[in-house]
Write a protein that holds these residues in place. Structure first.
Motif, PDB file in Angstrom:
ATOM      1  N   SER A 217       0.733  -1.013  -0.003  1.00  0.00           N
ATOM      2  CA  SER A 217      -0.018   0.002   0.009  1.00  0.00           C
ATOM      3  C   SER A 217       0.820   1.283   0.082  1.00  0.00           C
ATOM      4  CB  SER A 217      -0.853  -0.129   1.126  1.00  0.00           C
ATOM      5  OG  SER A 217      -1.682  -1.120   1.209  1.00  0.00           O
ATOM      6  N   VAL A 218       2.023   1.230   0.512  1.00  0.00           N
ATOM      7  CA  VAL A 218       2.866   2.473   0.721  1.00  0.00           C
ATOM      8  C   VAL A 218       3.476   2.660  -0.754  1.00  0.00           C
ATOM      9  CG1 VAL A 218       5.073   3.214   1.652  1.00  0.00           C
ATOM     10  CG2 VAL A 218       3.414   2.241   3.099  1.00  0.00           C
ATOM     11  N   ALA A 219       3.792   1.571  -1.415  1.00  0.00           N
ATOM     12  CA  ALA A 219       4.285   1.768  -2.585  1.00  0.00           C
ATOM     13  C   ALA A 219       3.251   2.458  -3.631  1.00  0.00           C
ATOM     14  CB  ALA A 219       4.844   0.232  -3.275  1.00  0.00           C
ATOM     15  N   LEU A 220       2.010   1.898  -3.381  1.00  0.00           N
ATOM     16  CA  LEU A 220       0.876   2.403  -4.256  1.00  0.00           C
ATOM     17  C   LEU A 220       0.533   3.845  -3.909  1.00  0.00           C
ATOM     18  CD1 LEU A 220      -1.372   1.747  -6.056  1.00  0.00           C
ATOM     19  CD2 LEU A 220      -2.949   1.005  -4.184  1.00  0.00           C
ATOM     20  N   TYR A 221       0.575   4.209  -2.568  1.00  0.00           N
ATOM     21  CA  TYR A 221       0.194   5.550  -2.182  1.00  0.00           C
ATOM     22  C   TYR A 221       1.434   6.392  -2.822  1.00  0.00           C
ATOM     23  CZ  TYR A 221      -3.042   3.225   0.535  1.00  0.00           C
ATOM     24  OH  TYR A 221      -4.104   2.336   1.043  1.00  0.00           O
ATOM     25  N   LYS A 222       2.532   6.082  -2.852  1.00  0.00           N
ATOM     26  CA  LYS A 222       3.602   6.829  -3.226  1.00  0.00           C
ATOM     27  C   LYS A 222       3.602   6.940  -4.845  1.00  0.00           C
ATOM     28  CE  LYS A 222       7.407   5.630  -0.079  1.00  0.00           C
ATOM     29  NZ  LYS A 222       8.780   4.974   0.026  1.00  0.00           N
ATOM     30  N   LYS A 223       3.124   6.157  -5.761  1.00  0.00           N
ATOM     31  CA  LYS A 223       2.780   6.212  -7.080  1.00  0.00           C
ATOM     32  C   LYS A 223       1.643   7.376  -7.089  1.00  0.00           C
ATOM     33  CE  LYS A 223       4.462   1.753  -8.629  1.00  0.00           C
ATOM     34  NZ  LYS A 223       4.015   0.401  -9.272  1.00  0.00           N
ATOM     35  N   THR A 224       0.615   7.055  -6.353  1.00  0.00           N
ATOM     36  CA  THR A 224      -0.483   8.091  -6.359  1.00  0.00           C
ATOM     37  C   THR A 224      -0.198   9.534  -6.050  1.00  0.00           C
ATOM     38  OG1 THR A 224      -1.796   6.214  -5.761  1.00  0.00           O
ATOM     39  CG2 THR A 224      -3.014   8.331  -5.413  1.00  0.00           C
ATOM     40  N   LEU A 225       0.775   9.499  -4.887  1.00  0.00           N
ATOM     41  CA  LEU A 225       1.194  10.893  -4.829  1.00  0.00           C
ATOM     42  C   LEU A 225       2.026  11.539  -6.060  1.00  0.00           C
ATOM     43  CD1 LEU A 225       1.519  13.201  -2.754  1.00  0.00           C
ATOM     44  CD2 LEU A 225       3.579  12.193  -1.636  1.00  0.00           C
ATOM     45  N   ASP A 226       2.998  10.712  -6.535  1.00  0.00           N
ATOM     46  CA  ASP A 226       3.483  11.382  -7.732  1.00  0.00           C
ATOM     47  C   ASP A 226       2.642  11.593  -8.913  1.00  0.00           C
ATOM     48  OD1 ASP A 226       5.766  10.537  -6.421  1.00  0.00           O
ATOM     49  OD2 ASP A 226       6.296   8.805  -7.575  1.00  0.00           O
ATOM     50  N   LEU A 227       1.386  10.927  -8.914  1.00  0.00           N
ATOM     51  CA  LEU A 227       0.562  11.357  -9.970  1.00  0.00           C
ATOM     52  C   LEU A 227      -0.234  12.699  -9.788  1.00  0.00           C
ATOM     53  CD1 LEU A 227      -1.050  10.595 -12.693  1.00  0.00           C
ATOM     54  CD2 LEU A 227      -2.680   9.310 -11.091  1.00  0.00           C
ATOM     55  N   VAL A 228      -0.673  12.687  -8.545  1.00  0.00           N
ATOM     56  CA  VAL A 228      -1.361  13.943  -8.077  1.00  0.00           C
ATOM     57  C   VAL A 228      -0.347  15.042  -8.147  1.00  0.00           C
ATOM     58  CG1 VAL A 228      -2.428  15.182  -5.897  1.00  0.00           C
ATOM     59  CG2 VAL A 228      -2.923  12.513  -6.559  1.00  0.00           C
ATOM     60  N   LYS A 229       0.851  14.873  -7.615  1.00  0.00           N
ATOM     61  CA  LYS A 229       1.603  16.146  -7.900  1.00  0.00           C
ATOM     62  C   LYS A 229       1.855  16.636  -9.289  1.00  0.00           C
ATOM     63  CE  LYS A 229       4.480  15.407  -3.604  1.00  0.00           C
ATOM     64  NZ  LYS A 229       5.763  14.986  -3.089  1.00  0.00           N
ATOM     65  N   THR A 230       1.972  15.461 -10.075  1.00  0.00           N
ATOM     66  CA  THR A 230       2.129  15.930 -11.585  1.00  0.00           C
ATOM     67  C   THR A 230       0.810  16.458 -12.045  1.00  0.00           C
ATOM     68  OG1 THR A 230       3.499  13.938 -11.923  1.00  0.00           O
ATOM     69  CG2 THR A 230       2.381  14.979 -13.950  1.00  0.00           C
ATOM     70  N   GLN A 231      -0.264  16.151 -11.519  1.00  0.00           N
ATOM     71  CA  GLN A 231      -1.326  16.828 -12.011  1.00  0.00           C
ATOM     72  C   GLN A 231      -1.453  18.270 -11.240  1.00  0.00           C
ATOM     73  OE1 GLN A 231      -4.708  14.252 -10.977  1.00  0.00           O
ATOM     74  NE2 GLN A 231      -4.356  13.043 -12.982  1.00  0.00           N
ATOM     75  N   PHE A 232      -0.981  18.348 -10.107  1.00  0.00           N
ATOM     76  CA  PHE A 232      -1.091  19.694  -9.316  1.00  0.00           C
ATOM     77  C   PHE A 232      -0.151  20.829 -10.104  1.00  0.00           C
ATOM     78  CE2 PHE A 232       1.059  22.490  -6.266  1.00  0.00           C
ATOM     79  CZ  PHE A 232       0.115  23.301  -5.906  1.00  0.00           C
ATOM     80  N   ALA A 233       1.132  20.008 -10.834  1.00  0.00           N
ATOM     81  CA  ALA A 233       2.062  21.015 -11.537  1.00  0.00           C
ATOM     82  C   ALA A 233       1.308  21.566 -12.627  1.00  0.00           C
ATOM     83  CB  ALA A 233       3.282  20.069 -11.911  1.00  0.00           C
ATOM     84  N   GLY A 234       0.438  20.521 -13.446  1.00  0.00           N
ATOM     85  CA  GLY A 234      -0.362  21.009 -14.419  1.00  0.00           C
ATOM     86  C   GLY A 234      -1.715  21.745 -14.382  1.00  0.00           C
ATOM     87  N   ALA A 235      -1.906  22.040 -13.172  1.00  0.00           N
ATOM     88  CA  ALA A 235      -2.964  22.776 -12.477  1.00  0.00           C
ATOM     89  C   ALA A 235      -4.466  21.982 -12.859  1.00  0.00           C
ATOM     90  CB  ALA A 235      -3.353  24.131 -13.465  1.00  0.00           C
ATOM     91  N   LEU A 236      -4.143  20.439 -12.882  1.00  0.00           N
ATOM     92  CA  LEU A 236      -5.259  19.605 -12.832  1.00  0.00           C
ATOM     93  C   LEU A 236      -5.677  19.134 -11.533  1.00  0.00           C
ATOM     94  CD1 LEU A 236      -4.248  17.500 -15.900  1.00  0.00           C
ATOM     95  CD2 LEU A 236      -5.604  19.570 -16.057  1.00  0.00           C
ATOM     96  N   ALA A 237      -4.882  19.369 -10.363  1.00  0.00           N
ATOM     97  CA  ALA A 237      -5.398  19.008  -9.145  1.00  0.00           C
ATOM     98  C   ALA A 237      -4.917  20.221  -8.331  1.00  0.00           C
ATOM     99  CB  ALA A 237      -4.514  17.808  -8.720  1.00  0.00           C
ATOM    100  N   SER A 238      -5.610  20.288  -7.063  1.00  0.00           N
ATOM    101  CA  SER A 238      -5.236  21.270  -6.241  1.00  0.00           C
ATOM    102  C   SER A 238      -4.306  20.598  -4.880  1.00  0.00           C
ATOM    103  CB  SER A 238      -6.589  21.652  -5.531  1.00  0.00           C
ATOM    104  OG  SER A 238      -7.180  20.576  -4.806  1.00  0.00           O
TER     105      SER A 238
END
Length: 535
Positions: A217-238
């Motif tokens: 789960s930690v490995a999965l959540y790290k991937k999810t965090l990377d995805l959310v940060k990428t979307q945040f950088a592209g103004a797709l996530a807050s």
């Protein structure tokens, strides 16, 4: 009057004669009941209870039809786990508490021998020598008496109590029953050790599975965090989305650390049970928790009385209390002892001469007439103590039934719960995967994704905990059914005597009895707390 059968007397005489006995009176008094005697203990019969014909609960681990087949003594092999097999074998070979229980059985055998020795004539020899000088000016000193006097005495003494009222016999029987009780205690200690190792082992394997899940789960959540940060950088996530995933990741890492600590504590507990220092002991982790599939013979409740060491130990205590009544009754009758002594006395060293011999013999009969109610109180106390053991025996039996029913109910319900939880895990995993796809496509919020991931994690952890509980409950069921122990394992009366009456060699330890043996000359073999001990 009670007379020993002639064939039993001859059997005992032959046994003593083979030990090299040379004194006929010693053989007859110590080995045979050739004198008429009265056994004042009341007839003993364990209580017979009316019990249900079958168990109320059911279990997938128990056969549907009652069977007379006993549970296998090496019951832990039903789980088909080589690591568990090795741990239990090491524990039985080296566990300090188990070996101490075996030594208590040995001590009980020796106490029996000490009590039994009171029926055998007690023989002793002694001697003394003195040289005395009187004062030349002593008052009233007879004339023509040497001022110095020497005396040498060599003497022997023998005494014997014929035990007409069986007080010593009953005391001996008490100690025989106590030794059998200690043997049953040893069986209980061994079964408890086996069950505790197995339960701790399955707890540890449950932690292993939880650690694997949290790590995934930690490995999965790290991937999810990377995805959310990428979307945040592209103004797709807050930034709120980032904070939510971070909180999930960090809380999961916290749970992982907690479970890792609990696993270490459990591993260290197992180390102590197998006589290993925790620093030198480790069990390799595994990722999956497997529930073994096996069945054990179902027995009817009445047979449980013969297959539980704690019930057998309590019954032996009741037998001891019964014999104690006979001892208390014997106090109301005359106590008879015979005594003989003799030797040589001389004022020099010329002892062996008929003129220097002396001897005496006689008997003593003692019967207290009035003691203010002491003997009556003692007898009443003995009867009350016996009734107390009857009550405790019944309580032990009821507790055994409760433990079996509890284990049957738990294994049955936990099996059903584990099956449904596995189905729930599959549904949550599917929900998590679909939500993740929707989130990546912008059709689901981060809150929905996190909720799906949290519920999946909790469902997987619950499934592991249920399976660990089920395995521990199956161990408790086997323990409640006696773990393959039977009353036939108790040593019989003839096995309790630790050595022969005239044996003076090979006394380092008694021969094994009831399958119980101790380390005598090599008790140090378990002192290396860094190496496993094999039986």
């Amino acid at each position: 009057m009670e007379y020993a059968p002639i064939r039993l007397v001859w059997k005992e005489v032959r046994r003593c004669a083979s030990s090299g006995a040379a004194l006929l009176v010693l053989i007859l008094s110590g080995c045979g009941d050739w004198l008429p005697h009265v056994d004042l203990a009341p007839p003993y019969q364990p209580p017979r209870y009316v019990v249900p014909v079958s168990w109320r609960g059911a279990s997938p681990f128990v056969e549907a039809k009652p069977s007379d087949d006993a549970l296998r003594p090496d019951w832990w092999k039903l789980y088909d786990d080589p690591v568990l097999d090795s741990l239990i074998e090491e524990g039985m070979a080296a566990n300090a508490d188990l070996q101490a229980a075996a030594e208590r059985f040995v001590q009980a055998r020796d106490v029996m021998m000490k009590v039994r020795s009171q029926r055998i004539p007690q023989i002793g020899i002694g001697g003394s020598a003195s040289n005395n000088r009187l004062s030349d000016n002593a008052l009233f000193r007879p004339p023509n008496i040497d001022s110095t006097q020497s005396t040498v005495v060599a003497e022997g003494l023998a005494s014997w109590e014929p035990d007409f009222w069986s007080a010593i016999r009953n005391a001996t029987r008490v100690e025989i029953y106590r030794a059998q009780e200690r043997a049953a205690d040893y069986g209980l200690a061994r079964l408890s050790l086996q069950a505790e190792i197995a339960a701790d082992y399955f707890t540890l394997r449950g932690y292993d599975a939880q650690i694997a899940i949290y790590t995934q789960s930690v490995a999965l959540y790290k991937k999810t965090l990377d995805l959310v940060k990428t979307q945040f950088a592209g103004a797709l996530a807050s930034s709120l989305d980032v904070a939510r995933v971070e909180s999930l990741l960090y809380s999961t890492e916290t749970k992982l650390a907690q479970v890792q600590g609990q696993r270490q504590v459990t591993e260290q507990a197992i180390a102590i049970l197998v006589n290993r220092a925790p620093a030198s002991f480790t069990i390799a982790p595994v990722d999956d928790l497997r529930v073994a599939q096996f069945t054990i013979p179902q027995t009817i409740p009445s047979t449980l009385l013969e297959r539980r060491p704690d019930i057998a130990a309590m019954e032996r205590r009741m037998a001891q209390a019964n014999r104690a009544i006979g001892i208390a009754r014997a106090a109301f009758f005359p106590n008879v002892r015979f005594r003989a002594g003799g030797g040589y006395e001389d004022d020099g060293f010329n002892l062996v001469a008929l003129a220097n011999s002396f001897w005496s013999y006689g008997s003593m009969i003692e019967l207290p007439i009035f003691q203010g109610g002491y003997r009556r109180a003692q007898l009443q106390q003995a009867w009350s103590a016996y009734r107390e053991t009857e009550d405790l025996y019944r309580s032990t039996v009821l507790n055994a039934f409760r433990e079996v029913e509890n284990a049957l109910s738990l294994t049955d319900r936990l099996t059903a719960a584990a099956e449904r939880q596995d189905a729930a895990v599959r549904a949550f995993v599917k929900t998590q995967d679909l939500t993740s796809e929707l989130y990546q496509g912008g059709l689901a919020s981060s809150l929905e994704l996190i909720y799906a991931q949290v519920q999946t994690l909790l469902a997987r952890i619950d499934a592991v905990q249920l399976k660990a509980d089920l395995l521990r409950a199956s161990v408790a069921l086997i323990r409640a059914l006696g773990g393959g122990w039977t009353r036939e394992q108790l040593p019989v009366d003839d096995e309790i005597q630790p050595f022969g009456t005239l044996q003076y060699v090979n006394l380092d330890k008694p021969p094994r009895a009831g399958g119980i043996d101790v380390n005598a000359s090599n008790n140090w073999v378990n002192n290396d707390l860094t190496m496993p001990v094999r039986p």
